[in-house]
Write an enzyme that holds these catalytic residues in place. Structure first.
Site, short mmCIF file in Angstrom:
data_model
loop_
_atom_site.label_atom_id
_atom_site.label_comp_id
_atom_site.label_asym_id
_atom_site.label_seq_id
_atom_site.Cartn_x
_atom_site.Cartn_y
_atom_site.Cartn_z
N HIS A 191 25.32 -2.49 33.71
CA HIS A 191 26.00 -1.20 33.86
C HIS A 191 26.30 -0.93 35.32
O HIS A 191 26.08 -1.79 36.18
CB HIS A 191 25.18 -0.08 33.20
N HIS B 83 23.75 -1.74 38.15
CA HIS B 83 23.62 -3.15 38.53
C HIS B 83 24.78 -3.57 39.43
O HIS B 83 24.59 -4.25 40.44
CB HIS B 83 23.63 -4.06 37.29
N CYS C 213 3.31 2.14 29.31
CA CYS C 213 4.68 2.33 28.79
C CYS C 213 5.26 0.96 28.48
O CYS C 213 5.44 0.15 29.39
CB CYS C 213 5.58 3.04 29.80
N CYS D 142 8.52 0.33 30.57
CA CYS D 142 8.29 0.00 31.97
C CYS D 142 7.54 -1.33 32.09
O CYS D 142 7.53 -1.94 33.14
CB CYS D 142 7.44 1.06 32.67
N CYS E 298 6.03 8.85 29.16
CA CYS E 298 6.49 8.17 30.37
C CYS E 298 7.44 9.08 31.14
O CYS E 298 8.39 9.59 30.56
CB CYS E 298 7.21 6.86 30.00
N HIS F 287 10.91 7.10 30.97
CA HIS F 287 11.55 6.86 29.67
C HIS F 287 11.36 8.00 28.66
O HIS F 287 11.97 7.98 27.61
CB HIS F 287 11.03 5.55 29.08
N LYS G 237 34.09 15.68 35.05
CA LYS G 237 35.23 15.45 35.94
C LYS G 237 35.94 14.17 35.52
O LYS G 237 35.58 13.08 35.93
CB LYS G 237 34.75 15.34 37.39
N LYS H 155 42.55 10.84 33.54
CA LYS H 155 43.30 10.57 32.31
C LYS H 155 43.18 9.11 31.89
O LYS H 155 43.02 8.80 30.72
CB LYS H 155 44.78 10.95 32.50
#
Ligand SMILES: [Zn+2]
Length: 514
Positions: A17, A20, A125, A128, A143, A146, A310, A313
């Site tokens: 994503h 990264h 967790c 994690c 967590c 998370h 925000k 188009k």
């Protein structure tokens, strides 16, 4: 001179994503800039593939952890060229060559007496892959990252005697005030150390998806220690980077030297703030325990916060790196992320502000400057710039620019360096308006003035393009080629050093998107 920069290795449990892409782009700017200095550069990225979250996700999908790791690692590997990353190697922690180094180094930590068997109980967790200290457990035993319920776990594990390194770590921070930056992150890490370090589990017993412990095959190493060692292990088996003459310097190795000799310790680890403790506390302690030299510094960047309301188009409401690249190219994404949010701080991004920067700065300021400059030289001088005198006033404005940019990049102030360069892009646009070459072209008697203005403009454009190259590698390469001055080394960056030759026009660099 050598320069070694790393990104964190990305955990294969998630899809690539924007976050990264952000870290990898920043590391790439550093790598490209240092290549421009003529240094040998090694730029490492890769994937972190062991641990419980991967084993659990694979189980849920009914495939083996290795299959899941193979599948997802490939998506991260494919991201790098899409965002223009020039990484020299892509490491995977399931590579047996990495795993062997992990075993060697941690066996040394064990032999040096920093490992013991104990029982650990605490809030764990699974996302994690980490136990939480009592003071970082959210209400309802959840967590804080998370927001899922933590589980109470008890395990007989080998422990790493982290507490023994409290004093050495405090000394390290006292001696090297740039070991972690920005300053807020340095303070955060140091106050964690000073609050009292507790020993941490080095191995997991119940888990099999990991690097087996050499002195006890019932255990695998805790995924964090396995992962951190990638920065060190990669140099022991990655191929020597070979680069073309455009980026001289890299690949110059004296016979018999290894990448580890050349590049260790790492110059900069780039990380996000969620993994600060592992890098700023556990990692130097582990290296001390293994008697390995510590990295020079780490730089912690902030989070990109998505402002979905925000909207643009063309891009909808989510700034998806793949959609941006598809429509606008990777240079536009690289520029926007380092321009809009000060590197090192948290900041908001949105598709609307992306589009605004694209139009007002890339298209109207840099793109337009390129097209005006090249087309005027083609129109008024048939594409050749006469070598002659440069405009003194403009030369004065460029004075010291490459040095200022280099100093900011040494401090990993990637946004600050870009601002410095961009102020000169704007200066060049004002210069065009002030000198109005189209007026000079009407008057034969002012031919020498026109020559000087066009040459100064082309030279200024060359300088900003060389300095922008780490940020905008594709478009600046086109511009420098169009100027007949493809050399992008920093030694040639100062105003007046350009070997401009035949200039040709090129299509608009950042076309308006309908
Ligand atoms: Zn968590």
């Amino acid at each position: 001179m050598s320069f070694y920069v790393t990104t964190p290795i990305y955990y294969v449990n998630a899809a690539p994503h924007l976050g990264h892409a952000y870290t990898t782009i920043a590391a790439d700017v550093l790598a490209r800039h240092h290549r421009q200095r003529g240094e040998s550069v090694f730029f490492l990225t890769g994937t972190d593939e062991h641990g419980e979250p991967v084993a659990d996700a694979a189980h849920a999908l009914g495939i083996s952890p290795q299959e899941l790791a193979d599948r997802n690692s490939e998506r991260f590997r494919a991201l790098a060229p899409k965002i223009g990353a020039s990484n020299d190697f892509f490491i995977r922690t399931t590579d047996p060559r990495h795993m062997e180094v992990v075993r060697e180094v941690l066996a040394r930590v064990h032999e040096n007496g920093h490992v013991y068997m104990g029982t650990y109980e605490g809030w764990y967790c699974p996302k994690c892959a980490d136990f939480k200290a009592e003071n970082e457990v959210d209400e309802g035993e959840r967590c804080p990252i998370h927001h899922i319920a933590l589980t109470r776990e008890q395990e007989d594990n080998y422990f790493f005697a982290l507490s023994r390194f409290q004093e050495p770590l405090e000394r390290l921070y006292a001696e090297r005030d740039d070991f972690v930056s920005p300053r807020t992150r340095y303070n955060e890490a140091l106050s964690f150390i000073k609050s009292g370090l507790r020993d941490v589990p080095l191995t997991r017993h119940k888990l099999t998806w990991g690097v087996p412990v050499p002195w006890d095959s019932e255990h695998v190493f805790y995924v964090w220690f396995d992962a951190l060692l990638n920065y060190y292990s990669a140099l022991s088996y990655a191929p020597v980077p070979a680069r073309g003459p455009a980026t001289q310097g890299a690949g110059e190795q004296s016979a018999g030297s290894t990448l580890t000799d050349t590049f260790w310790p790492a110059d900069v680890h780039l990380i996000a703030k969620d993994i600060l403790r592992f890098h700023a506390v556990y990692w130097p302690a582990l290296l001390m325990a293994a008697e390995i030299e510590l990295p020079r510094r780490m730089f912690v960047h902030g989070y990109l916060l998505m402002e979905g309301e925000k909207m643009s188009k063309s891009l909808g409401n989510v700034l998806d790196p793949f959609a941006v690249i598809e429509q606008y190219g990777s240079d536009a994404l690289r520029f926007y992320l380092l321009r809009d949010v000060r590197f090192g701080q948290d900041g908001s991004v949105s598709t609307a502000s992306f589009e605004q920067r694209y139009e007002s700065e890339l298209a109207n300021e840099y793109g337009n400057l390129v097209n005006r400059t090249l087309s005027m030289i083609v129109r008024y001088r048939h594409g050749s710039v006469e070598l002659g005198t440069l405009d003194d006033e403009l030369a004065g404005d460029f004075e010291g620019l490459p040095e200022r940019v280099a100093a900011l990049i040494d401090g990993v102030e990637l946004t600050g360096a870009l601002e410095q360069i961009w102020s000169l892009v704007r200066r060049l646009n004002r210069y065009v308006e002030e000198r109005a070459p189209w007026q000079l072209a009407k008057d034969e008697a002012r031919a020498a003035d026109l020559d000087r203005v066009l040459l100064s403009l082309a030279e200024g454009l060359r300088v900003v393009s060389v300095l922008l190259h780490p940020y905008l590698p594709d478009s600046t390469s086109n511009v420098l080629t169009a100027l007949g001055a493809p050399d992008r080394s920093l030694a040639n960056a100062p105003f007046g050093m350009g070997g401009l030759r035949a200039v040709k026009a090129i299509p608009a660099l950042f076309p308006k998107i309908a």
